[in-house]
Design an enzyme around this catalytic site. Sequence first.
Site, mmCIF file in Angstrom:
data_model
loop_
_atom_site.group_PDB
_atom_site.id
_atom_site.type_symbol
_atom_site.label_atom_id
_atom_site.label_comp_id
_atom_site.label_asym_id
_atom_site.label_seq_id
_atom_site.Cartn_x
_atom_site.Cartn_y
_atom_site.Cartn_z
ATOM 1 N NE ARG A 112 -9.062 15.134 8.456
ATOM 2 C CZ ARG A 112 -10.214 15.562 9.000
ATOM 3 N NH1 ARG A 112 -10.226 16.644 9.777
ATOM 4 N NH2 ARG A 112 -11.346 14.916 8.791
ATOM 5 N N GLY B 44 0.829 -1.209 0.000
ATOM 6 C CA GLY B 44 0.000 0.000 0.000
ATOM 7 C C GLY B 44 0.860 1.254 0.000
ATOM 8 C CG ASN C 172 -5.049 13.346 7.564
ATOM 9 O OD1 ASN C 172 -5.406 13.354 8.741
ATOM 10 N ND2 ASN C 172 -5.875 13.124 6.557
ATOM 11 C CB THR D 119 -4.999 6.512 12.262
ATOM 12 O OG1 THR D 119 -5.649 7.756 12.053
ATOM 13 C CG2 THR D 119 -6.061 5.521 12.752
ATOM 14 C CG ASP D 120 -4.580 11.795 13.266
ATOM 15 O OD1 ASP D 120 -5.221 11.009 12.547
ATOM 16 O OD2 ASP D 120 -4.243 12.941 12.894
ATOM 17 C CD GLU D 121 -8.974 9.384 10.326
ATOM 18 O OE1 GLU D 121 -10.147 8.994 10.314
ATOM 19 O OE2 GLU D 121 -8.306 9.600 9.300
ATOM 20 C CE LYS E 197 -5.372 1.522 11.894
ATOM 21 N NZ LYS E 197 -4.397 0.557 11.290
ATOM 22 C CE1 TYR F 117 -8.380 3.408 8.896
ATOM 23 C CE2 TYR F 117 -8.665 5.706 9.539
ATOM 24 C CZ TYR F 117 -7.836 4.637 9.230
ATOM 25 O OH TYR F 117 -6.470 4.804 9.257
ATOM 26 C CE1 TYR G 235 -16.358 14.387 -0.124
ATOM 27 C CE2 TYR G 235 -15.349 13.588 1.892
ATOM 28 C CZ TYR G 235 -15.717 13.384 0.581
ATOM 29 O OH TYR G 235 -15.446 12.177 -0.026
HETATM 30 P P1 NAD Z 1 -3.435 1.813 1.907
HETATM 31 O O1 NAD Z 1 -4.925 1.696 1.827
HETATM 32 O O2 NAD Z 1 -2.693 2.553 0.861
HETATM 33 O O3 NAD Z 1 -2.766 0.369 1.996
HETATM 34 C C1 NAD Z 1 -3.278 -0.668 2.781
HETATM 35 C C2 NAD Z 1 -2.561 -1.943 2.369
HETATM 36 O O4 NAD Z 1 -3.051 -3.000 3.208
HETATM 37 C C3 NAD Z 1 -2.832 -2.343 0.915
HETATM 38 O O5 NAD Z 1 -1.640 -2.777 0.313
HETATM 39 C C4 NAD Z 1 -3.830 -3.499 1.049
HETATM 40 O O6 NAD Z 1 -3.758 -4.419 -0.026
HETATM 41 C C5 NAD Z 1 -3.378 -4.105 2.361
HETATM 42 N N1 NAD Z 1 -4.445 -4.865 3.042
HETATM 43 C C6 NAD Z 1 -5.717 -4.477 3.297
HETATM 44 N N2 NAD Z 1 -6.368 -5.445 3.964
HETATM 45 C C7 NAD Z 1 -5.486 -6.459 4.134
HETATM 46 C C8 NAD Z 1 -5.548 -7.707 4.761
HETATM 47 N N3 NAD Z 1 -6.669 -8.164 5.336
HETATM 48 N N4 NAD Z 1 -4.442 -8.475 4.773
HETATM 49 C C9 NAD Z 1 -3.290 -8.072 4.189
HETATM 50 N N5 NAD Z 1 -3.180 -6.897 3.555
HETATM 51 C C10 NAD Z 1 -4.262 -6.085 3.541
HETATM 52 O O7 NAD Z 1 -3.182 2.424 3.357
HETATM 53 P P2 NAD Z 1 -2.053 3.410 3.911
HETATM 54 O O8 NAD Z 1 -2.532 4.797 3.763
HETATM 55 O O9 NAD Z 1 -0.744 3.001 3.387
HETATM 56 O O10 NAD Z 1 -2.138 3.071 5.467
HETATM 57 C C11 NAD Z 1 -1.295 2.073 6.059
HETATM 58 C C12 NAD Z 1 -1.528 2.059 7.559
HETATM 59 O O11 NAD Z 1 -1.263 3.349 8.103
HETATM 60 C C13 NAD Z 1 -2.965 1.721 7.958
HETATM 61 O O12 NAD Z 1 -2.928 0.884 9.074
HETATM 62 C C14 NAD Z 1 -3.571 3.066 8.318
HETATM 63 O O13 NAD Z 1 -4.580 2.930 9.279
HETATM 64 C C15 NAD Z 1 -2.357 3.801 8.870
HETATM 65 N N6 NAD Z 1 -2.395 5.267 8.747
HETATM 66 C C16 NAD Z 1 -2.676 5.843 7.534
HETATM 67 C C17 NAD Z 1 -2.663 7.242 7.445
HETATM 68 C C18 NAD Z 1 -2.921 7.947 6.136
HETATM 69 O O14 NAD Z 1 -3.051 9.180 6.136
HETATM 70 N N7 NAD Z 1 -2.969 7.268 5.016
HETATM 71 C C19 NAD Z 1 -2.401 8.026 8.580
HETATM 72 C C20 NAD Z 1 -2.117 7.381 9.790
HETATM 73 C C21 NAD Z 1 -2.111 5.994 9.858
HETATM 74 P P1 TYD Z 2 -9.127 11.968 3.617
HETATM 75 O O1 TYD Z 2 -7.985 12.114 2.683
HETATM 76 O O2 TYD Z 2 -10.225 11.019 3.259
HETATM 77 O O3 TYD Z 2 -8.487 11.632 5.045
HETATM 78 P P2 TYD Z 2 -9.195 11.574 6.518
HETATM 79 O O4 TYD Z 2 -10.658 11.549 6.354
HETATM 80 O O5 TYD Z 2 -8.681 10.268 7.022
HETATM 81 O O6 TYD Z 2 -8.686 12.757 7.234
HETATM 82 O O7 TYD Z 2 -9.781 13.392 3.825
HETATM 83 C C1 TYD Z 2 -9.042 14.481 4.320
HETATM 84 C C2 TYD Z 2 -9.999 15.628 4.515
HETATM 85 O O8 TYD Z 2 -10.475 16.057 3.227
HETATM 86 C C3 TYD Z 2 -11.261 15.274 5.300
HETATM 87 O O9 TYD Z 2 -11.623 16.404 6.090
HETATM 88 C C4 TYD Z 2 -12.305 15.019 4.240
HETATM 89 C C5 TYD Z 2 -11.896 15.971 3.137
HETATM 90 N N1 TYD Z 2 -12.230 15.537 1.761
HETATM 91 C C6 TYD Z 2 -12.929 16.396 0.893
HETATM 92 O O10 TYD Z 2 -13.298 17.528 1.263
HETATM 93 N N2 TYD Z 2 -13.218 15.954 -0.361
HETATM 94 C C7 TYD Z 2 -12.839 14.719 -0.802
HETATM 95 O O11 TYD Z 2 -13.152 14.370 -1.973
HETATM 96 C C8 TYD Z 2 -12.099 13.865 0.083
HETATM 97 C C9 TYD Z 2 -11.657 12.502 -0.350
HETATM 98 C C10 TYD Z 2 -11.821 14.323 1.352
#
Ligand code: NAD
Ligand code: TYD
Length: 333
Positions: free
Chosen positions: A209, A10, A174, A121-123, A149, A145, A202
């Site tokens: 964030r 991912g 984020n 996540t901070d969420e 988590k 979500y 939205y």
């Molecule tokens: P992503 O959606 O890009 O990637 C998730 C990966 O997990 C993918 O490769 C998917 O194939 C794999 N996956 C999903 N379900 C699975 C399962 N059951 N078994 C094995 N693999 C599985 O997500 P990301 O943004 O890279 O997030 C990675 C981690 O970081 C997550 O745990 C997320 O909660 C955390 N996180 C993300 C953010 C963010 O802003 N993206 C911020 C803080 C924490």
């Molecule tokens: P997102 O990237 O989905 O992350 P998170 O909800 O985990 O913070 O969204 C970031 C912020 O942007 C959130 O306040 C929702 C907003 N948002 C929009 O306004 N329009 C969009 O199309 C998306 C995907 C998010």
Amino acid sequence: MKLLVCGGAGFIGSNFVRQRIVEHGDAVTVLDKLTYAGREENLADVRDSAGFEFVRAGIEDAAAVAGAIEGADAVVNFAAETHVDRSISEPDAFITTHAVGTFVLLEAARASGVRYVQVSTDEVYGSIEEGSFTESSPLLPSSPYSATKAGADLLVASYHHTYELESLICRGSNNYGPYQYPEKLIPLMVLNALHGDPLPVYGDGQQVRNWIFVEDFARGIGHVLAHGVPGETYNVGGPDEAVNLDVVKRIIALTGASDDLIEYVTDRPGHDRRYSLGSEKVRALGWEARVRFDEGLERTVAWYQNNRPWWETIRSGDYRAYYERQYGRSLGM
Ligand code: NAD
Ligand code: TYD
């Protein structure tokens, strides 16, 4: 070091794997289910490295996990369903992966006696109007979500308390940067701006964030893996916060798109207003964010501009149907 990285195909996982192989010379096994968000292409440049292995399986598959963990010194778990909007419309996979999957991994780590880092996540703390959450703030998640988590985090903590597993939790703010699937705010807005598609904001767009460049978060996780105290949780937040509408306007400026593309759309149900993380505890371990938002956003927009083949396959596939369901309109070509 030999690592088992779950969810390593991912966005953040692949950036972490690249960093560990290139900067630390680690041998890495990636176990990933390859959901819509996981892509082997994300690891194309490191897959021929010494000690790299790829296993396609879910973390809820105990037999596959038992095989993949053999010989590993530590497990880092990124595997998750990660999009809040999808957790609202179809929460099922969030429950399976976060609850059952995390449990299976913890059992495997316990059986092997290895260190375990849960990426979170901070969420899980919910929304905060002013100030920042610390690691001892209560967990008040709002969406399926963040609730699942938070549940996973509690299970991870219990495995330290009950079984003395060397487990740690790393909560990021984020993330943004290369290889992020374009359902999330920044890559979605960048690609829509490049195509002249509407930019769906939205509600009033005044949500806030705390943004962290993905390489900084990946380094933070590596830092916690190496220096964290088992049983502890570490917040890893970014150096800057920004209002959503301001982020969209900066993307418009960087891509040369028109302000007229901004379109206010129905707000997300239960939308968290502001996230903010205090990261003093991980700073005390010696980690610092290096990339400010202005620089990171510029690098991110440039990456999407220079990596068309990466997103063209996504944008021409199932993503189109997702987009129509989510936004009630189709994407341009
Ligand atoms: P992503 O959606 O890009 O990637 C998730 C990966 O997990 C993918 O490769 C998917 O194939 C794999 N996956 C999903 N379900 C699975 C399962 N059951 N078994 C094995 N693999 C599985 O997500 P990301 O943004 O890279 O997030 C990675 C981690 O970081 C997550 O745990 C997320 O909660 C955390 N996180 C993300 C953010 C963010 O802003 N993206 C911020 C803080 C924490
Ligand atoms: P997102 O990237 O989905 O992350 P998170 O909800 O985990 O913070 O969204 C970031 C912020 O942007 C959130 O306040 C929702 C907003 N948002 C929009 O306004 N329009 C969009 O199309 C998306 C995907 C998010």
